[in-house]
Design a protein around this motif. Structure first.
Motif, PDB file in Angstrom:
ATOM      1  N   HIS A   1      11.280  49.921  44.370  1.00 35.56           N
ATOM      2  CA  HIS A   1      10.295  48.601  44.088  1.00 35.56           C
ATOM      3  C   HIS A   1      10.541  47.524  43.872  1.00 35.56           C
ATOM      4  O   HIS A   1      10.920  46.399  43.976  1.00 35.56           O
ATOM      5  N   ALA A   2      12.268  48.317  42.769  1.00 35.09           N
ATOM      6  CA  ALA A   2      13.136  47.071  41.972  1.00 35.09           C
ATOM      7  C   ALA A   2      13.846  45.990  43.418  1.00 35.09           C
ATOM      8  O   ALA A   2      14.141  45.224  42.830  1.00 35.09           O
ATOM      9  N   ALA A   3      14.244  47.072  44.420  1.00 41.77           N
ATOM     10  CA  ALA A   3      15.151  46.451  45.206  1.00 41.77           C
ATOM     11  C   ALA A   3      14.227  45.152  45.374  1.00 41.77           C
ATOM     12  O   ALA A   3      14.638  44.082  46.312  1.00 41.77           O
ATOM     13  N   LEU A   4      13.201  45.179  45.514  1.00 43.26           N
ATOM     14  CA  LEU A   4      12.653  44.529  46.622  1.00 43.26           C
ATOM     15  C   LEU A   4      10.969  43.502  45.662  1.00 43.26           C
ATOM     16  O   LEU A   4      11.242  42.744  46.512  1.00 43.26           O
ATOM     17  N   ALA A   5      11.516  43.464  44.824  1.00 42.64           N
ATOM     18  CA  ALA A   5      11.130  42.917  43.976  1.00 42.64           C
ATOM     19  C   ALA A   5      11.643  41.920  42.863  1.00 42.64           C
ATOM     20  O   ALA A   5      11.147  41.170  42.155  1.00 42.64           O
TER      21      ALA A   5
ATOM     22  N   THR B   1       8.807  36.487  54.188  1.00 39.41           N
ATOM     23  CA  THR B   1       7.597  37.424  54.150  1.00 39.41           C
ATOM     24  C   THR B   1       8.246  38.062  55.697  1.00 39.41           C
ATOM     25  O   THR B   1       9.303  36.657  56.483  1.00 39.41           O
ATOM     26  N   LEU B   2       8.124  38.297  56.048  1.00 45.97           N
ATOM     27  CA  LEU B   2       7.967  38.831  57.335  1.00 45.97           C
ATOM     28  C   LEU B   2       7.154  38.099  58.169  1.00 45.97           C
ATOM     29  O   LEU B   2       5.620  37.962  57.753  1.00 45.97           O
ATOM     30  N   PRO B   3       7.235  37.753  59.468  1.00 44.09           N
ATOM     31  CA  PRO B   3       6.230  37.687  60.394  1.00 44.09           C
ATOM     32  C   PRO B   3       5.343  37.546  60.731  1.00 44.09           C
ATOM     33  O   PRO B   3       5.430  40.177  60.768  1.00 44.09           O
ATOM     34  N   THR B   4       3.653  37.088  60.906  1.00 39.40           N
ATOM     35  CA  THR B   4       3.048  37.918  61.743  1.00 39.40           C
ATOM     36  C   THR B   4       3.460  38.514  62.661  1.00 39.40           C
ATOM     37  O   THR B   4       3.845  37.742  63.421  1.00 39.40           O
TER      38      THR B   4
ATOM     39  N   SER C   1       1.260  46.685  54.709  1.00 38.37           N
ATOM     40  CA  SER C   1       1.989  45.976  54.881  1.00 38.37           C
ATOM     41  C   SER C   1       2.030  45.438  53.163  1.00 38.37           C
ATOM     42  O   SER C   1       1.050  45.082  52.269  1.00 38.37           O
ATOM     43  N   LEU C   2       3.000  45.634  52.429  1.00 41.86           N
ATOM     44  CA  LEU C   2       3.545  45.272  50.838  1.00 41.86           C
ATOM     45  C   LEU C   2       4.732  44.397  50.113  1.00 41.86           C
ATOM     46  O   LEU C   2       5.313  44.228  50.857  1.00 41.86           O
ATOM     47  N   LEU C   3       4.094  44.518  48.872  1.00 42.59           N
ATOM     48  CA  LEU C   3       5.217  43.816  48.088  1.00 42.59           C
ATOM     49  C   LEU C   3       5.314  42.230  48.873  1.00 42.59           C
ATOM     50  O   LEU C   3       6.145  41.627  49.532  1.00 42.59           O
TER      51      LEU C   3
ATOM     52  N   GLN D   1       4.012  40.439  51.793  1.00 40.79           N
ATOM     53  CA  GLN D   1       4.555  41.334  52.686  1.00 40.79           C
ATOM     54  C   GLN D   1       5.538  40.375  53.578  1.00 40.79           C
ATOM     55  O   GLN D   1       6.472  40.475  54.597  1.00 40.79           O
ATOM     56  N   ARG D   2       6.745  41.576  52.390  1.00 35.58           N
ATOM     57  CA  ARG D   2       7.832  41.573  52.555  1.00 35.58           C
ATOM     58  C   ARG D   2       8.340  43.086  52.969  1.00 35.58           C
ATOM     59  O   ARG D   2       9.353  43.302  53.698  1.00 35.58           O
ATOM     60  N   LEU D   3       6.999  44.193  52.937  1.00 34.39           N
ATOM     61  CA  LEU D   3       7.668  45.380  53.511  1.00 34.39           C
ATOM     62  C   LEU D   3       6.417  46.210  54.641  1.00 34.39           C
ATOM     63  O   LEU D   3       5.312  46.219  54.404  1.00 34.39           O
ATOM     64  N   ASP D   4       6.590  46.235  56.012  1.00 29.42           N
ATOM     65  CA  ASP D   4       6.124  46.845  56.859  1.00 29.42           C
ATOM     66  C   ASP D   4       5.870  48.620  56.228  1.00 29.42           C
ATOM     67  O   ASP D   4       7.105  48.826  57.051  1.00 29.42           O
ATOM     68  N   LEU D   5       5.009  49.119  56.561  1.00 30.40           N
ATOM     69  CA  LEU D   5       4.922  50.551  56.964  1.00 30.40           C
ATOM     70  C   LEU D   5       3.646  50.755  57.714  1.00 30.40           C
ATOM     71  O   LEU D   5       3.091  50.812  57.147  1.00 30.40           O
ATOM     72  N   ASN D   6       4.815  52.101  58.501  1.00 30.67           N
ATOM     73  CA  ASN D   6       3.519  52.000  60.096  1.00 30.67           C
ATOM     74  C   ASN D   6       4.052  53.597  60.450  1.00 30.67           C
ATOM     75  O   ASN D   6       5.009  53.501  60.547  1.00 30.67           O
TER      76      ASN D   6
END
Length: 675
Positions: A26-30, A38-41, A490-492, A494-499
């Motif tokens: 979380h720190a690396a992305l925070a 952000t990641l694109p939709t 879609s977390l942080l 919208q910078r992290l997507d987990l599926n």
């Protein structure tokens, strides 16, 4: 004796540990939000409804910006996704199900069998004749979707294992253009490509894209032949017109005309020491193809109001697959097909109910001539009606229901040794109507995470054939009931997507080749897990990871083949891993790379140890410079020069021929963008 599920359990632990190591803290992305992009939709179109990836429970990988100059086929990118592998005959395998169907080459020609993974390009189905003769280039492609699991409800025919949906770029009302020149050291492949798009009037725009590749295969053919068996010549051209009349707001009409032609080597067969990359032609002759595909289609779309929209697709395709081998044996298959699909979408903004209704028609005529070996005429007609609806039950739960009723008639006449004294004929005429339901629930666990569960049915048609004793036989359809649980996060900011998708499939009548015949295996099953992560770590650094875990098993065999019970499906590795990164540096410089790990698997359902394949890791690396007008990219594919064995071919009871991937390849591409 090792428990049959221990390899999957061990792979699960290792893979989850590896994914944990790759997962960013979380720190690396925070970092502060204003310092991050952000990641694109991502929008998924393969289910006939334009939905965001977060709202799609189907296991799907969406690939954008795939045309980076280091790949010559969309299938190269598609195979580097969770639980997908290359197939020697050209169509990828998904979740341990052979994408080509059980037959390739001669077996397909004498039986008319179908693929289990369909490919559509701009809504038009790709032809399949036992081998992928005409390839699909990534040049000027907008997006590729890899849908895993049966897609029969909305995609229909030939989707028992999944579907590949390719959408090329549409015309733009702003001028744009690009040129590319590329070169690879391995056998001296060179590429030239170009694209231009812009307005003709305020209401009419065009786009033209073309590409040509020439050079040689990475397979050598010692000795003399009437022609150069390693030669490659590929070309493609596509033109589009887009009309958006101001007098009819919301309406658009798009005309697409495309031509693709492939000449030269296409099999990638080797013998002897496989990784000498040579075919001595002792067991399988060298072949030189001259194949092409022409398509024309019209796509009409009309946004009737804020809720309702309509679409009509009409298309025609001409396909010729032809080759000559080094003994002067020749085969030519002519195919003509017509497609018509109309659908009505309902998607009110903020409404509780949304859905799609559609009707589909497809016909195909094939005429195959393989000299005095075999001749066949095949006529296929498919008609279907389908629908899918999603009802929002409350602020947490949604219900999804869908179904397809498909009626198909196939008429096939096959002549063995036509014109000779031993001529034999076989005829097949069958009509079948199938009901293919789908049901699902989704639960909005949090504003960032949605969970889902679905059940759906899939099928692939049966047919008829001639075995090695020239005896006529028939085989039945194969069916699957698929159960799937999903998670989309879609977390942080919208910078992290987990599926994630977990699945369990039950097959009945699963088709396989045993003793030179297509055979229906009474029962089989597969289960597994797929995880995908994508992270925008900084505005300049993108990371991606994918994991596929799989176990397959024949759970019931027939009396003629008791020895296969308990066997794995072919092309079913327990583990696949996909990793990637792209780092932008100062002064327009960048570096990127990918890694694709595929576990060991068997080439046939008999699980012969001598026919094992897979068990390879391929790493690719690229670096270059990019500005507003120029991109210069150098790349090394298969960095460690890993021997890549896709499958082995049984010849006279022994595995003497391999189908292999490319060795280390170094290349350079230069792009210039104008306007």
């Amino acid at each position: 004796m090792e428990h049959p599920h221990k390899p999957l359990a061990a792979a699960t632990r290792l893979a989850l540990a590896g994914l944990g190591g790759l997962t960013l803290s979380h720190a690396a992305l925070a970092a502060p939000a204003d310092a991050q992009a952000t990641l694109p939709t991502v929008t998924v179109t393969g289910e006939k409804l334009k939905r965001s990836l977060k709202d799609t429970s189907t296991a799907v990988t969406v690939i954008r910006d795939m045309d980076k100059g280091g790949e010559n086929s969309v299938y190269d990118s598609v195979a580097a996704t969770p639980n997908a592998t290359h197939n020697g005959a050209g169509i990828i395998n998904i979740r341990g199900v052979e994408g080509t169907g059980p037959g390739t080459g001669y077996n397909t020609l004498v039986s008319g069998s179908r693929p289990r993974v369909s490919t559509t390009v701009d809504g038009m189905s790709e032809s399949w004749n036992g081998q992928r003769y005409v390839d699909v280039s990534p040049w000027d492609v907008e997006q590729v979707e890899v849908l895993r699991g049966p897609q029969s409800t909305t995609q229909g025919r030939n989707t028992l294992a999944g579907a590949i949906v390719v959408n090329t770029k549409d015309p733009s009302f702003d001028w744009e253009g690009a040129l590319r020149a590329g070169y690879e050291n391995k056998a001296g492949k060179s590429t030239l490509a170009g694209m231009v798009s812009g307005p003709i009037t305020d209401e009419l725009a065009f786009r033209v894209a073309a590409e040509g590749l020439s050079g040689h295969s990475y397979i050598s053919y010692p000795g003399s032949t009437p022609w150069d068996p390693s030669e490659l010549k590929h070309s493609s051209a596509r033109g589009k017109l887009l009309w958006k009349p101001s007098a009819l707001p919301g309406f658009s009409a798009k005309l697409t005309v495309a031509h693709r032609k492939n000449k030269g080597e296409y099999l990638n067969y080797v013998d002897g020491n496989y990784f000498d990359y040579a075919n001595s032609r002792k067991w399988i002759k060298a072949r030189y193809q001259d194949s092409f595909n022409n398509t024309v289609s019209t796509d009409l779309q009309y946004q009737l109001n804020d809720a309702w929209s309509a679409q009509l697709l009409l298309g025609h395709a001409d396909n010729v697959s032809a080759f000559v081998d080094s003994s002067d044996f020749r085969m030519r298959l002519d195919e003509k097909s017509n497609t018509a699909e109309a659908r009505l979408n309902y998607a009110p903004q903020g409404g509780r109910l949304s859905g799609v209704m559609g009707v589909y028609y497809y016909d195909r005529d094939q005429d195959m001539d393989a000299q005095t070996s075999v001749a066949a005429k095949d006529k296929l007609k498919t008609q279907a009606i389908y629908g899918e609806a999603t009802l929002v039950l409350n602020d947490k739960w949604s219900l999804n229901l869908g179904s397809r009723v498909e009626r198909e008639r196939q008429r096939r006449n096959t002549t063995l040794q036509p014109g000779l004294a031993g001529q034999k004929q076989a005829a097949y005429d069958i009509t079948e109507t199938l009901f293919l339901p789908k049901a699902g629930l989704s639960y909005k666990y949090s504003p960032d995470t949605t969970l889902g569960f679905s059940v759906r049915k899939g099928y692939n048609a049966g047919g008829s054939g001639l075995d090695n004793s020239d005896q006529y036989y028939t085989y039945d359809k194969e069916e699957v009931t698929a159960y799937e649980a999903s998670s989309r996060s879609s977390l942080l900011d919208q910078r992290l997507d987990l599926n994630a998708n977990a699945f369990f499939n039950q097959y009945t009548g699963y088709q396989a080749i045993l003793g030179s015949r297509f055979t229906n295996i009474p029962k089989g099953e597969s289960y597994g897990l797929e995880l995908e992560a994508k992270a925008r770590v900084t505005p300049r650094l993108m990371l991606s990871a994918g994991l596929g875990l799989l176990d397959t098993k024949v759970t019931a065999s027939d009396a003629a083949n008791p020895g296969i019970q308990g066997n794995q499906f072919n092309y079913a590795p327990h583990l696949t891993v996909n990793l990637g990164f792209k780092q932008r540096l100062d002064h327009g410089l960048f570096v990127g790379g990918s890694l694709n790990r595929v576990g060991r698997y068997y080439s046939d359902i008999s699980n012969s140890p001598s026919g094992a394949a897979g068990d390879y890791t391929v790493a690719n690396l690229n670096a270059g410079y990019e500005s507003a007008r120029w991109t210069v990219r150098g790349y090394v594919n298969n960095l460690s020069n890993q021997g890549v064995l896709y499958s082995q071919v049984n010849v006279r009871g022994n595995y003497l021929v391999g189908v292999i991937g490319a060795p280390r390849t170094v290349g350079l591409s230069v792009d210039y963008r104008f306007y």
